[in-house]
Write an enzyme that holds these catalytic residues in place. Sequence first.
Site, PDB file in Angstrom:
ATOM      1  N   THR A 226       4.420-112.631  31.545  1.00  0.00           N
ATOM      2  CA  THR A 226       3.970-112.085  30.268  1.00  0.00           C
ATOM      3  C   THR A 226       3.731-113.187  29.239  1.00  0.00           C
ATOM      4  OG1 THR A 226       4.770-110.804  28.372  1.00  0.00           O
ATOM      5  CG2 THR A 226       6.445-111.717  29.792  1.00  0.00           C
ATOM      6  N   ASP A 227       2.883-112.888  28.258  1.00  0.00           N
ATOM      7  CA  ASP A 227       2.668-113.844  27.158  1.00  0.00           C
ATOM      8  C   ASP A 227       3.894-113.930  26.239  1.00  0.00           C
ATOM      9  OD1 ASP A 227       2.467-111.349  25.921  1.00  0.00           O
ATOM     10  OD2 ASP A 227       0.573-111.780  24.886  1.00  0.00           O
ATOM     11  N   GLU A 228       4.841-112.972  26.385  1.00  0.00           N
ATOM     12  CA  GLU A 228       5.978-112.942  25.463  1.00  0.00           C
ATOM     13  C   GLU A 228       6.904-114.148  25.628  1.00  0.00           C
ATOM     14  OE1 GLU A 228       7.655-109.039  24.833  1.00  0.00           O
ATOM     15  OE2 GLU A 228       5.802-108.088  25.478  1.00  0.00           O
TER      16      GLU A 228
ATOM     17  N   PRO B 272      14.865-105.148  16.138  1.00  0.00           N
ATOM     18  CA  PRO B 272      15.522-106.435  15.844  1.00  0.00           C
ATOM     19  C   PRO B 272      14.766-107.590  16.521  1.00  0.00           C
ATOM     20  CG  PRO B 272      17.083-104.856  16.804  1.00  0.00           C
ATOM     21  CD  PRO B 272      15.731-104.236  16.891  1.00  0.00           C
TER      22      PRO B 272
ATOM     23  N   LYS C 170      12.129-113.065  31.478  1.00  0.00           N
ATOM     24  CA  LYS C 170      10.865-113.415  32.131  1.00  0.00           C
ATOM     25  C   LYS C 170      10.655-114.941  32.093  1.00  0.00           C
ATOM     26  CE  LYS C 170       8.067-111.056  33.700  1.00  0.00           C
ATOM     27  NZ  LYS C 170       7.887-110.445  35.049  1.00  0.00           N
TER      28      LYS C 170
ATOM     29  N   TYR D 119      14.261-109.395  26.999  1.00  0.00           N
ATOM     30  CA  TYR D 119      13.194-109.230  27.999  1.00  0.00           C
ATOM     31  C   TYR D 119      12.440-110.540  28.197  1.00  0.00           C
ATOM     32  CZ  TYR D 119       8.488-108.166  29.770  1.00  0.00           C
ATOM     33  OH  TYR D 119       7.305-108.198  30.459  1.00  0.00           O
ATOM     34  N   SER D 120      11.935-111.121  27.087  1.00  0.00           N
ATOM     35  CA  SER D 120      11.110-112.324  27.257  1.00  0.00           C
ATOM     36  C   SER D 120      11.947-113.497  27.746  1.00  0.00           C
ATOM     37  CB  SER D 120      10.342-112.666  25.976  1.00  0.00           C
ATOM     38  OG  SER D 120      11.191-112.779  24.875  1.00  0.00           O
TER      39      SER D 120
ATOM     40  N   LYS E  87       6.205 -97.182  26.024  1.00  0.00           N
ATOM     41  CA  LYS E  87       5.399 -98.249  25.424  1.00  0.00           C
ATOM     42  C   LYS E  87       4.484 -97.658  24.359  1.00  0.00           C
ATOM     43  CE  LYS E  87       7.019-101.236  28.447  1.00  0.00           C
ATOM     44  NZ  LYS E  87       6.595-101.358  29.816  1.00  0.00           N
TER      45      LYS E  87
HETATM   46  P1  NAD Z   1       6.901-101.068  34.882  1.00  0.00           P
HETATM   47  O1  NAD Z   1       8.189-101.025  34.163  1.00  0.00           O
HETATM   48  O2  NAD Z   1       5.888 -99.979  34.658  1.00  0.00           O
HETATM   49  O3  NAD Z   1       7.143-101.130  36.467  1.00  0.00           O
HETATM   50  C1  NAD Z   1       8.149-101.924  37.040  1.00  0.00           C
HETATM   51  C2  NAD Z   1       8.331-101.470  38.483  1.00  0.00           C
HETATM   52  O4  NAD Z   1       9.322-102.313  39.089  1.00  0.00           O
HETATM   53  C3  NAD Z   1       8.809-100.032  38.628  1.00  0.00           C
HETATM   54  O5  NAD Z   1       8.045 -99.343  39.598  1.00  0.00           O
HETATM   55  C4  NAD Z   1      10.268-100.175  39.074  1.00  0.00           C
HETATM   56  O6  NAD Z   1      10.700 -99.099  39.894  1.00  0.00           O
HETATM   57  C5  NAD Z   1      10.205-101.490  39.837  1.00  0.00           C
HETATM   58  N1  NAD Z   1      11.516-102.161  39.905  1.00  0.00           N
HETATM   59  C6  NAD Z   1      12.382-102.397  38.883  1.00  0.00           C
HETATM   60  N2  NAD Z   1      13.483-103.019  39.320  1.00  0.00           N
HETATM   61  C7  NAD Z   1      13.307-103.218  40.658  1.00  0.00           C
HETATM   62  C8  NAD Z   1      14.080-103.822  41.670  1.00  0.00           C
HETATM   63  N3  NAD Z   1      15.299-104.372  41.388  1.00  0.00           N
HETATM   64  N4  NAD Z   1      13.601-103.854  42.927  1.00  0.00           N
HETATM   65  C9  NAD Z   1      12.390-103.313  43.222  1.00  0.00           C
HETATM   66  N5  NAD Z   1      11.611-102.706  42.296  1.00  0.00           N
HETATM   67  C10 NAD Z   1      12.061-102.666  41.031  1.00  0.00           C
HETATM   68  O7  NAD Z   1       6.273-102.492  34.538  1.00  0.00           O
HETATM   69  P2  NAD Z   1       4.743-102.912  34.299  1.00  0.00           P
HETATM   70  O8  NAD Z   1       4.410-102.686  32.881  1.00  0.00           O
HETATM   71  O9  NAD Z   1       3.896-102.361  35.361  1.00  0.00           O
HETATM   72  O10 NAD Z   1       4.887-104.492  34.487  1.00  0.00           O
HETATM   73  C11 NAD Z   1       4.794-105.075  35.795  1.00  0.00           C
HETATM   74  C12 NAD Z   1       4.980-106.577  35.676  1.00  0.00           C
HETATM   75  O11 NAD Z   1       3.984-107.119  34.811  1.00  0.00           O
HETATM   76  C13 NAD Z   1       6.336-106.986  35.096  1.00  0.00           C
HETATM   77  O12 NAD Z   1       6.780-108.126  35.782  1.00  0.00           O
HETATM   78  C14 NAD Z   1       6.019-107.318  33.641  1.00  0.00           C
HETATM   79  O13 NAD Z   1       6.905-108.280  33.138  1.00  0.00           O
HETATM   80  C15 NAD Z   1       4.603-107.857  33.772  1.00  0.00           C
HETATM   81  N6  NAD Z   1       3.747-107.695  32.571  1.00  0.00           N
HETATM   82  C16 NAD Z   1       3.602-106.461  31.986  1.00  0.00           C
HETATM   83  C17 NAD Z   1       2.750-106.319  30.882  1.00  0.00           C
HETATM   84  C18 NAD Z   1       2.535-104.965  30.234  1.00  0.00           C
HETATM   85  O14 NAD Z   1       1.849-104.885  29.210  1.00  0.00           O
HETATM   86  N7  NAD Z   1       3.047-103.880  30.776  1.00  0.00           N
HETATM   87  C19 NAD Z   1       2.068-107.430  30.380  1.00  0.00           C
HETATM   88  C20 NAD Z   1       2.248-108.684  31.012  1.00  0.00           C
HETATM   89  C21 NAD Z   1       3.077-108.796  32.120  1.00  0.00           C
HETATM   90  P1  TYD Z   2       5.477-102.259  23.212  1.00  0.00           P
HETATM   91  O1  TYD Z   2       4.456-101.319  23.778  1.00  0.00           O
HETATM   92  O2  TYD Z   2       6.918-101.955  23.375  1.00  0.00           O
HETATM   93  O3  TYD Z   2       5.118-103.708  23.791  1.00  0.00           O
HETATM   94  P2  TYD Z   2       5.743-105.171  23.412  1.00  0.00           P
HETATM   95  O4  TYD Z   2       6.890-105.015  22.494  1.00  0.00           O
HETATM   96  O5  TYD Z   2       6.166-105.676  24.748  1.00  0.00           O
HETATM   97  O6  TYD Z   2       4.594-105.910  22.807  1.00  0.00           O
HETATM   98  O7  TYD Z   2       5.219-102.403  21.648  1.00  0.00           O
HETATM   99  C1  TYD Z   2       3.948-102.849  21.152  1.00  0.00           C
HETATM  100  C2  TYD Z   2       4.084-102.989  19.639  1.00  0.00           C
HETATM  101  O8  TYD Z   2       4.296-101.688  19.076  1.00  0.00           O
HETATM  102  C3  TYD Z   2       5.264-103.815  19.196  1.00  0.00           C
HETATM  103  O9  TYD Z   2       4.904-104.561  18.037  1.00  0.00           O
HETATM  104  C4  TYD Z   2       6.336-102.793  18.840  1.00  0.00           C
HETATM  105  C5  TYD Z   2       5.509-101.627  18.324  1.00  0.00           C
HETATM  106  N1  TYD Z   2       6.104-100.264  18.527  1.00  0.00           N
HETATM  107  C6  TYD Z   2       6.198 -99.380  17.453  1.00  0.00           C
HETATM  108  O10 TYD Z   2       5.812 -99.688  16.303  1.00  0.00           O
HETATM  109  N2  TYD Z   2       6.745 -98.141  17.695  1.00  0.00           N
HETATM  110  C7  TYD Z   2       7.201 -97.763  18.926  1.00  0.00           C
HETATM  111  O11 TYD Z   2       7.734 -96.630  19.071  1.00  0.00           O
HETATM  112  C8  TYD Z   2       7.067 -98.687  20.028  1.00  0.00           C
HETATM  113  C9  TYD Z   2       7.535 -98.319  21.406  1.00  0.00           C
HETATM  114  C10 TYD Z   2       6.503 -99.924  19.777  1.00  0.00           C
END
Ligand code: NAD
Ligand code: TYD
Length: 352
Positions: free
Chosen positions: A133-135, A290, A162, A158-159, A197
């Site tokens: 992630t970019d985070e 936070p 990662k 989280y970040s 999200k």
């Molecule tokens: P998600 O939370 O939707 O899915 C995560 C999946 O991992 C789930 O299906 C869960 O069951 C599985 N999982 C969790 N713990 C596990 C374990 N111990 N063993 C096996 N499986 C397990 O996440 P996502 O949003 O699809 O993100 C996928 C990846 O991409 C992550 O690594 C995340 O850090 C990265 N990523 C996400 C975003 C985003 O915007 N969602 C952006 C950049 C990078």
């Molecule tokens: P999120 O989808 O949790 O992604 P990330 O924190 O990983 O970027 O949140 C996106 C943005 O939206 C972030 O600035 C937090 C904000 N947010 C709200 O304002 N209200 C909400 O209920 C949630 C879940 C996020």
Amino acid sequence: MATQSILITGGAGFIGSHLVRHMVKRYPDYRIVNLDLLTYAGNLENLRDVEEAPNYTFVKGDILDAALLDELFASFHFDGIIHLAAESHVDRSIADPMAFIRTNVLGTVQLLHAALKYWQENLDQHRFYHVSTDEVYGSLGETGYFTETTPYDPRSPYSASKASSDHFVRAFHHTYGLPIVISNCSNNYGPYQFPEKLIPLMINNIRTGKPLPVYGDGQYTRDWLWVEDHTRAIDLIYHQGRVGQTYNIGGHNEWKNIDLVHTLCDIMDELMGKPAGSSRQLIHFVKDRPGHDRRYAIDASKLAAELGWAPSIQTDEGLRRTAQWYLTHAEWLESVTSGEYRHYYEQQYQHR
Ligand code: NAD
Ligand code: TYD
């Protein structure tokens, strides 16, 4: 293209399910094995349309289970791994950091360890792709972009987890020669995203007439990318990215949260046939997260220059498609928001 056996971890989650669908359909000669623990975020409903495909295998299990990894490596002789399994939600990481350290850090190291063990005879014929992630780069001010050389400065559990996993992946490359590649992507959106999200949470709350909780002043900025543009980038980087390299992926598409929520309200009003402006009345500014990172923005020019990747759709179109998808998949939303989600939602939002 030569036949390959690929392990995708976390393939039942949001991005993982789009990636599994893409790979199973695009490469009928590949064997795609999806290892997923099916936590609250994993859902086999996301993959109904490919579950019968002859080149697809689902395995329910934990990336920390060394014996299971042994079994899978011995049975499927993986050529490559695309690792997405993770705990992925910042707010949950604030409430329970240990779960993030377990899966994101320990789980990644377990997988690296297994790959090294099975591939050591001919390392250069394999590939370990870590999806990140970019985070990890921290928070930007009003200007500037994250590049592949921006120093890491993670600020949420989280970040930090990662970032730690990224460091371990690079350490296995430098120390043991494991052929790795990493991508760091901005915020994704699209169908099948769990409604904790921002975008699906807002769509679901608009749909059900619940308050729309905007954190702090709503001026926080994220760079949004259509999920299928991410999975297309992963495919390119997996096949053509240079070993040991990092690629940033992003939409060049910055939105302040409040502007995004306004746009979603307007799209939903239109799609639901409600009077213009009615959903905006649901907006509530609530207590801030936070340590909330102010702004993320990605410079994806390396990926564009080396592999010719570019985002495919405009956000207005992507948000419309996403809103439409959630409206026509109310059953999916109902099923994922029953049970555990209710408890999470109460804990997360009741004191805001
Ligand atoms: P998600 O939370 O939707 O899915 C995560 C999946 O991992 C789930 O299906 C869960 O069951 C599985 N999982 C969790 N713990 C596990 C374990 N111990 N063993 C096996 N499986 C397990 O996440 P996502 O949003 O699809 O993100 C996928 C990846 O991409 C992550 O690594 C995340 O850090 C990265 N990523 C996400 C975003 C985003 O915007 N969602 C952006 C950049 C990078
Ligand atoms: P999120 O989808 O949790 O992604 P990330 O924190 O990983 O970027 O949140 C996106 C943005 O939206 C972030 O600035 C937090 C904000 N947010 C709200 O304002 N209200 C909400 O209920 C949630 C879940 C996020």
